[in-house]
Write an enzyme that holds these catalytic residues in place. Structure first.
Site, PDB file in Angstrom:
ATOM      1  N   GLU A 327     136.918  27.226  -5.894  1.00  0.00           N
ATOM      2  CA  GLU A 327     136.465  26.212  -7.121  1.00  0.00           C
ATOM      3  C   GLU A 327     136.302  24.621  -6.809  1.00  0.00           C
ATOM      4  OE1 GLU A 327     139.007  28.368  -6.790  1.00  0.00           O
ATOM      5  OE2 GLU A 327     139.736  29.143  -8.563  1.00  0.00           O
ATOM      6  N   LYS A 434     161.877  30.100  -2.935  1.00  0.00           N
ATOM      7  CA  LYS A 434     162.838  29.538  -3.840  1.00  0.00           C
ATOM      8  C   LYS A 434     164.243  29.801  -3.393  1.00  0.00           C
ATOM      9  CE  LYS A 434     159.440  29.195  -7.357  1.00  0.00           C
ATOM     10  NZ  LYS A 434     158.372  30.255  -7.156  1.00  0.00           N
ATOM     11  N   TRP A 439     162.807  24.429  -2.415  1.00  0.00           N
ATOM     12  CA  TRP A 439     161.808  25.381  -1.945  1.00  0.00           C
ATOM     13  C   TRP A 439     161.732  25.318  -0.269  1.00  0.00           C
ATOM     14  CZ3 TRP A 439     157.234  23.507  -5.765  1.00  0.00           C
ATOM     15  CH2 TRP A 439     157.686  24.008  -6.916  1.00  0.00           C
TER      16      TRP A 439
HETATM   17  P1  ADP Z   1     141.610  32.794  -1.968  1.00  0.00           P
HETATM   18  O1  ADP Z   1     142.601  32.631  -3.053  1.00  0.00           O
HETATM   19  O2  ADP Z   1     140.913  34.181  -2.200  1.00  0.00           O
HETATM   20  O3  ADP Z   1     141.982  32.570  -0.790  1.00  0.00           O
HETATM   21  P2  ADP Z   1     139.956  30.509  -1.694  1.00  0.00           P
HETATM   22  O4  ADP Z   1     139.310  30.781  -0.271  1.00  0.00           O
HETATM   23  O5  ADP Z   1     139.158  29.777  -2.652  1.00  0.00           O
HETATM   24  O6  ADP Z   1     140.378  31.975  -2.118  1.00  0.00           O
HETATM   25  O7  ADP Z   1     141.365  29.897  -1.326  1.00  0.00           O
HETATM   26  C1  ADP Z   1     141.779  28.658  -1.587  1.00  0.00           C
HETATM   27  C2  ADP Z   1     143.193  28.476  -1.187  1.00  0.00           C
HETATM   28  O8  ADP Z   1     143.263  28.550   0.140  1.00  0.00           O
HETATM   29  C3  ADP Z   1     143.731  27.149  -1.583  1.00  0.00           C
HETATM   30  O9  ADP Z   1     144.161  27.310  -2.742  1.00  0.00           O
HETATM   31  C4  ADP Z   1     144.799  27.119  -0.532  1.00  0.00           C
HETATM   32  O10 ADP Z   1     145.967  27.690  -1.196  1.00  0.00           O
HETATM   33  C5  ADP Z   1     144.368  27.928   0.458  1.00  0.00           C
HETATM   34  N1  ADP Z   1     144.141  26.721   1.556  1.00  0.00           N
HETATM   35  C6  ADP Z   1     142.544  26.516   1.821  1.00  0.00           C
HETATM   36  N2  ADP Z   1     142.716  25.628   2.848  1.00  0.00           N
HETATM   37  C7  ADP Z   1     143.795  25.391   3.415  1.00  0.00           C
HETATM   38  C8  ADP Z   1     144.532  24.673   4.395  1.00  0.00           C
HETATM   39  N3  ADP Z   1     143.865  24.058   5.300  1.00  0.00           N
HETATM   40  N4  ADP Z   1     145.918  24.622   4.239  1.00  0.00           N
HETATM   41  C9  ADP Z   1     146.484  25.428   3.530  1.00  0.00           C
HETATM   42  N5  ADP Z   1     146.093  26.053   2.706  1.00  0.00           N
HETATM   43  C10 ADP Z   1     144.786  26.240   2.596  1.00  0.00           C
END
Ligand code: ADP
Length: 542
Positions: A327, A434, A439
């Protein structure tokens, strides 16, 4: 008063026009479906993309029609990409690693009309096409079409002899260009509809030195699949600066990527942590070197310290962690220090965070009632984001805004932001554990645990507990041939995390499942843990 500057709408066809004219001979190298490496360049990409446009218009494709692709990173895939968006149609990248029923749902929801597919997907198409009535034409991205029960063309004969002068552009810069569905880890997948302008701005944002910092001198290996989160914008940023592109096709194993990196002189690559872990395992096993790679962006999941340290210490590669989501186009924050002259050890704590904003975006933290929380580095809350490259709603739900009253999009992540603007993801809201009203970050524990020399992959899940609500459990996939005791992992974590974060159990598993975009599939792991009971007296433990 109107400005006296030229009208020059930000449409993405102009990016390839620029690359073809000013970087025309810069190479695009693909590991082809047929096997050998295929060499193209930006000039040829444009010629062939124009031929794709001609073929699409001949089929009656109109601006806004959804044209689907189902395949790996390749020159032909990229030709269909630009050929589609050049005439104002919308490129919808389907992920071949999804389950058939997910693909059917997504293709029908999008209303895809034409499908370009890798021949390796023929069997999958036999299964899904009868349930996708809107797809009226299939073209296999190959010289010859595989034998199928449905009518299909082969790309090369379909393309051959078509004119190369179909006009591009001429539409509004806010027109839709690309459609990419989130993987639907909660509920049905949702369609993110990128625009020409938003992708153009995203490309320029990501090219800054304090972001991906690509240049004409770079050779970029795109290990991120073209169907994952807008290919992290690289299909626009690399041609915009004339960087050489290396497309690995279907082979994303450590040995294949290493070979490409060395033979093509790759200087920059981007991918999810599991991909880097596979590459590092291969290098360790074979005593391999990385003689040209300088920079790596790791994102999509939190980057374990072991990846950053090993790439730096053993291979001289600088790791930049990036955070974003489908997004957000996707790149939104990046872990590059603000202060000059830091040593590796001084910079490391910052690299482990998801970092600060790229370009003209804005972030805030809120509580469950939507009230703003302080940016003090300690308070964590729901992470909200706003800006020209952030989704305002989802495809097919026009009246369903995805933003709050202030225009911020809810990322579904829980994070803290410090006084310097550095953001750190605690967890996805649905993964955070949790325990006793507080957390525990599953990410923190698993990324420390995976630094254990015997660990190949680690995941931490919350398990229901009668007294503390949930307690963490560590699942470990060991390196091939390794054997370990549970206590070794608990000893390894001891002193590195708070005592009450210590997992209540360590479970060795043959395999930690990897999802369709290369990330650890916690949904599947949770299913596998159904019926599991914590081993200790539930009243005493914490
Ligand atoms: P999916 O939900 O299928 O994995 P996305 O590839 O759009 O789809 O994922 C986005 C999510 O990936 C973010 O909302 C986050 O939770 C996680 N994310 C992306 N980059 C990072 C990062 N560097 N560190 C931690 N989480 C990450």
């Amino acid at each position: 008063m109107r400005a006296l500057m030229q009208d020059w709408s930000l449409t993405l066809d102009k990016i390839l026009d620029h690359a073809a004219r000013w970087h025309g001979e810069r190479e695009i190298v693909t590991r082809s479906v047929e096997g050998p490496l295929v060499r193209s360049d930006y000039a040829r990409l444009k010629q062939r993309a124009k031929q794709v446009s001609h073929g699409l218009l001949e089929m009656g494709v109109r601006p806004g029609d959804r044209i689907a692709t189902l395949g790996w990173n390749s020159d032909r895939h990229l030709e269909t990409w630009y050929g589609t968006i050049g005439v104002g149609a919308v490129l919808h990248t389907l992920n071949p690693r999804l389950f058939p029923e997910q693909l059917v749902y997504i293709a029908n929801h999008a209303g895809d009309t034409v499908l370009f597919a890798d021949p390796a997907c023929a069997a999958l198409l036999e299964e899904i096409l009868p349930q996708c009535p809107t797809i009226r034409r299939v073209i296999f991205l190959s010289a010859e079409a595989p034998a199928t029960s449905f009518p299909a063309d082969a790309y090369e004969p379909w393309l051959a002899d078509r004119p190369q002068d179909t006009p591009w552009g001429g539409f509004d810069e806010s027109s839709a260009a690309g459609l990419c569905y989130t993987s639907g880890t909660t509920g049905n997948p949702k369609g993110v509809l990128y625009g020409h302008r938003s992708n153009y701005i995203h490309a320029m944002m990501t090219l800054q030195p304090d972001a991906l910092n690509l240049s004409a001198r770079d050779t970029v290996l795109l290990s991120v699949p073209m169907y994952h989160a807008n290919a992290w914008g690289v299909m626009y940023s690399a041609p915009l600066v004339g960087a050489k592109l290396v497309l690995p096709g279907q082979k994303l194993d450590g040995a294949s990527l290493h070979e490409l990196m060395e033979t093509e002189g790759v200087t920059y690559s981007a991918g999810v942590p599991t991909l880097w872990q596979m590459l590092l395992a291969h290098l360790k096993e074979t005593n391999g070197r990385l003689t040209t790679l300088q920079r790596a962006t790791v994102g999509g999941s939190a980057c374990p310290e072991s990846i950053i340290r090993t790439l730096h210490d053993d291979y001289g590669v600088d790791v930049i962690q990036g955070w974003g989501m489908t997004e957000t186009s996707p790149l939104a924050t990046i872990s590059i220090p603000k202060r000059p002259g830091l040593s590796f050890e001084e910079a490391l704590p910052g690299k482990l965070k998801q970092g600060r904003l790229v370009g003209n975006l804005d972030l805030k933290l809120v509580d469950d009632e939507g009230r703003r929380l302080p940016h003090d580095g300690k308070t964590f809350g729901r992470l909200m984001i706003k800006g020209p490259t952030v989704a305002s709603g989802y495809y097919g739900s026009p009246h369903n805004s995805a933003v709050d009253d202030e225009g911020f999009f809810d990322t579904g992540d829980v994070a803290a932001i410090d006084e310097h603007g550095d953001m750190q993801i605690t967890d996805r809201a649905k993964d955070v554990i949790k325990s006793g009203g507080e957390w525990i970050s599953s990410i923190d524990v698993e990324n420390i645990a995976v630094g254990h020399p015997k660990a190949a992959l680690c995941a931490v899940l919350g398990v229901v507990h009668p007294k503390w609500d949930e307690r963490p459990v560590l699942l470990v996939q060991l390196e091939p041939g390794a054997a370990a005791e549970k206590q070794e992992f608990l000893d390894f974590l001891d002193g590195k995390i708070a005592r009450w974060w210590m997992p209540d159990d360590v479970i060795f598993v043959d395999e930690i499942p990897i999802g369709a975009t290369g990330k650890i599939d916690k949904k599947k792991l949770r299913e596998r843990l159904t019926g599991y009971q914590l081993p200790f007296d539930p009243n005493l433990k914490r």
